[in-house]
Design an enzyme around this catalytic site. Structure first.
Site, PDB file in Angstrom:
ATOM      1  CG  ASP A   1      -1.844   1.134   1.324  1.00 21.47           C
ATOM      2  OD1 ASP A   1      -2.687   1.244   0.425  1.00 21.47           O
ATOM      3  OD2 ASP A   1      -1.750   1.946   2.267  1.00 21.47           O
TER       4      ASP A   1
ATOM      5  CD  GLU B   1      -2.350   2.384  -3.494  1.00 16.04           C
ATOM      6  OE1 GLU B   1      -3.177   3.277  -3.755  1.00 16.04           O
ATOM      7  OE2 GLU B   1      -1.727   2.353  -2.438  1.00 16.04           O
TER       8      GLU B   1
END
Length: 626
Positions: A307, A360
């Site tokens: 993330d 990401e």
């Protein structure tokens, strides 16, 4: 904690440090009990407190080991399942009550204590899957990911508690759904323990503990094992970018900046109110890299979706002038984070062939999926956030105006092979007033569903692996909320069922045709037939298999206007078999009878010597095999 363990931890290369740190059952002479180990380099003293000693701060004072400041204690009275914390006396004489950074289980929120667990004897029967994974080439394989949040996927109605499905219940229910639909992987949000439901698991306090919301570590392992036995890969969201300030967590762990950068200009996210890990500190890097390996090796996880990578790479991410410090070259790259990623990805994929590391990453940072030896970051795959933005902006337009943004849908092909991409329509696109995927679509009723179907078909045909967030495959109307289950009752409505049927068949078309995936990362796998039909907002393209043994021709109409005998250019005078037609009754179409096979004639069209005509319905999708 032996000298070699300390040395490797101090170097940042003790990849199984989680077997030493935390709470572990051991025998010390004739006595058996729990051995506690914690790193608190600047503490004045540390004691372990818990249910085994009445939370007494004097009963089990820990011994300090130099040079790293590791504290240890053996507690014969400690039992499986008991709660505990560390009482840390700081250099200023304050006392902090901290959860164990390496705990394998935690108390259910709002409690904040760690729980003694024994995960050394988890039961596995997924050896066939694990052997296959080690030999698997993800580049030339289909990957279609179902992104899910366990707590809001489905709930038990009428229960006094929150009605969460347990890990075991979710394993069975989700497996049935995933197999019916045809996804290859499930990606789970929010698994590492976290205190606040509204963070969705992105503000972690227990990096080595699957959240207790859905059960025990054994239950979690059962879920992974069950998915594997049903040939479903499992990806976890993983958050090495930042952590919350909660008093029991990692922040100011021993009264000083232990896990985070000491200077707030490097160590804090102003927007998120969180702390940033110190990627220059060997022990912190070790904590994180060993954690990635912990999930992949100990819990058999098949991939980690990392993330907020951009927030780690850029020192000025989310910051104004004066809120950040440049690197030694005067620029905004976090050199320590770059080296961390190279180390992380080299070790995780090097030790675990077939495991995926997914970034990401929302910027144009070069070589995110490039090899570290070529100055790349070493990720396996990268979320294609640029494609997602262009796609959603185009799809939201009234069809009349789409001709003005026609090349927004083709632009991603100019960089499609610069990285190994996943096309994503994730949870981030259906929250914070962004609307569900269905309600992003223009029009009313039928038009919304028809728009979404043609959009999904275009996505499935476009180069790149695929990801869709739960609920969007049947047309969830409301935005997603972690506080309630999906609106499954919508499937009683014919149009929602039709959308689900269509996406299911798109998934099966994808996984059963090599043309759709085996040349995802090279130009030979995709060919435009007509990328320039802007006045009619129609796109046509071919997906090629290796050796052109079996190819697929896509025609996608993004307007509500019917195009009788729409002519499409093709490379050869062969037969073209209709394998997907969005106008079928089961997809909510008219059900009009159509030929199954079309013979190309020697008639120039789209700059090709052969062509055939097809009655293209409003918002029509047609896929032909040849």
């Amino acid at each position: 904690m032996g000298e070699l363990d300390q040395y490797l931890f101090g170097q940042g290369t003790h990849y199984e440090i989680y077997k030493k740190m935390g709470a572990h059952f051991v025998k010390d002479g004739k006595k058996s009990g729990v051995y506690f180990t914690v790193w608190a380099p600047h503490a004045r003293s540390v004691s372990v407190i818990g249910e085994f000693n009445g939370w007494s701060e004097d009963a089990n004072v820990m011994k300090r080991q130099e040079p790293l400041g590791i504290y240890t204690a053996f507690v014969p009275e400690a039992q499986l399942g008991q709660l505990y914390k560390y009482c840390i006396e700081t250099q200023t004489g304050d006392k902090l009550y901290k959860a164990d950074p390496f705990a394998n289980s935690a108390e259910l929120r709002p409690g904040t204590a760690s729980r003694i667990a024994d995960i050394s004897h988890l039961k596995w029967s997924d050896s066939v899957w694990m052997k296959h994974r080690a030999e698997w080439d993800f580049h030339s394989s289909p990957i279609s990911i179902y992104e899910a949040h366990i707590g809001s996927w489905m709930r038990h109605p009428g229960r006094e508690d929150e009605g969460f499905y347990s890990y075991r219940e979710f394993a069975h229910a989700a497996t049935d759904y995933i197999k019916k639909m045809g996804y290859t992987h499930i990606e789970l949000m929010g698994i590492s323990e976290y205190p606040f439901d509204g963070s969705w698991g992105y503000q972690v306090t227990g990096y080595y503990a699957p959240t207790s919301r859905y059960g025990t570590p054994e239950d979690f392992a059962y879920m992974i094992n069950y998915f594997h036995k049903n040939k479903i890969g499992v990806i976890l969201d993983w958050v090495p970018a930042h952590f919350p300030r909660d008093a029991h967590g990692l922040a100011d762990f021993d009264g000083t900046a232990t896990f985070e950068y000491a200077d707030p200009k490097k160590g804090e996210h102003p927007d998120w109110g969180t702390k940033i890990f110190d990627y220059g500190k060997a022990e912190v890097k070790n904590f994180l890299i060993a954690n990635a390996l912990f999930w992949i090796e100990h819990y058999h996880i098949d991939g980690l979706r990392v993330d907020a990578v951009a927030s780690m790479l850029y020192l000025d991410y989310g910051k104004e002038d004066g809120q950040w410090i440049a690197n030694k070259y005067g620029s905004n790259e976090n050199l320590e984070a770059i080296e961390f990623f190279k180390h992380l990805n080299s070790v995780t994929t090097g030790r675990n062939p077939g495991a995926l590391m997914i970034a990401e990453e929302s910027t144009a940072w070069p070589k995110v999926t490039g090899k570290p030896e070529d100055d790349g970051l070493g990720f396996s795959l990268k979320w294609n956030m640029g494609w997602m933005h262009d796609f959603t902006e185009y799809m939201k337009l009234d069809p009349y105006f789409r001709k003005g943004d026609h090349y927004g849908m083709t632009f991603a092909l100019t960089y499609a092979y610069s990285e190994n991409y996943i096309l994503v329509l994730s949870h981030d696109e259906v929250v914070h007033l962004k609307c569900s995927m269905l309600n992003k679509m223009p029009g009313l009723g039928f038009e919304k569903f028809a728009n979404l179907k043609v959009g999904y078909a275009f996505m499935m045909g476009h180069p790149g692996k695929k990801l869709l967030f739960m609920g969007q495959d049947f047309g969830q109307l409301r935005e997603w909320s972690e506080a309630r289950e999906l609106d499954w009752y919508l499937l009683a409505e014919p149009e929602h069922q039709a959308l689900q049927n269509f996406y299911r068949d798109l998934l099966h078309l994808y996984t059963h045709n090599k043309a759709m995936y085996e040349q995802d990362t090279c130009m030979e796998g995709f060919e435009w037939v007509n990328a320039d039909d802007s006045s009619r907002s129609i796109y046509s393209f071919i997906r090629h298999s290796k050796g052109a043994k079996k190819n697929l021709l896509f025609v996608c109409n993004f307007t509500p206007i019917e195009r009788p005998e729409y002519r499409v250019g093709v490379p050869r005078g062969k037969q073209y078999r209709l394998v997907l037609n969005s106008d079928e009754l089961q997809y909510g179409g008219s059900g009009k009878a159509r030929p199954a096979v079309y013979k190309a004639k020697k008639q120039e069209c789209d700059g090709r010597p052969y062509s055939f005509g097809y009655d293209l319905p409003p918002y029509g999708v047609a896929v032909f095999e040849f």
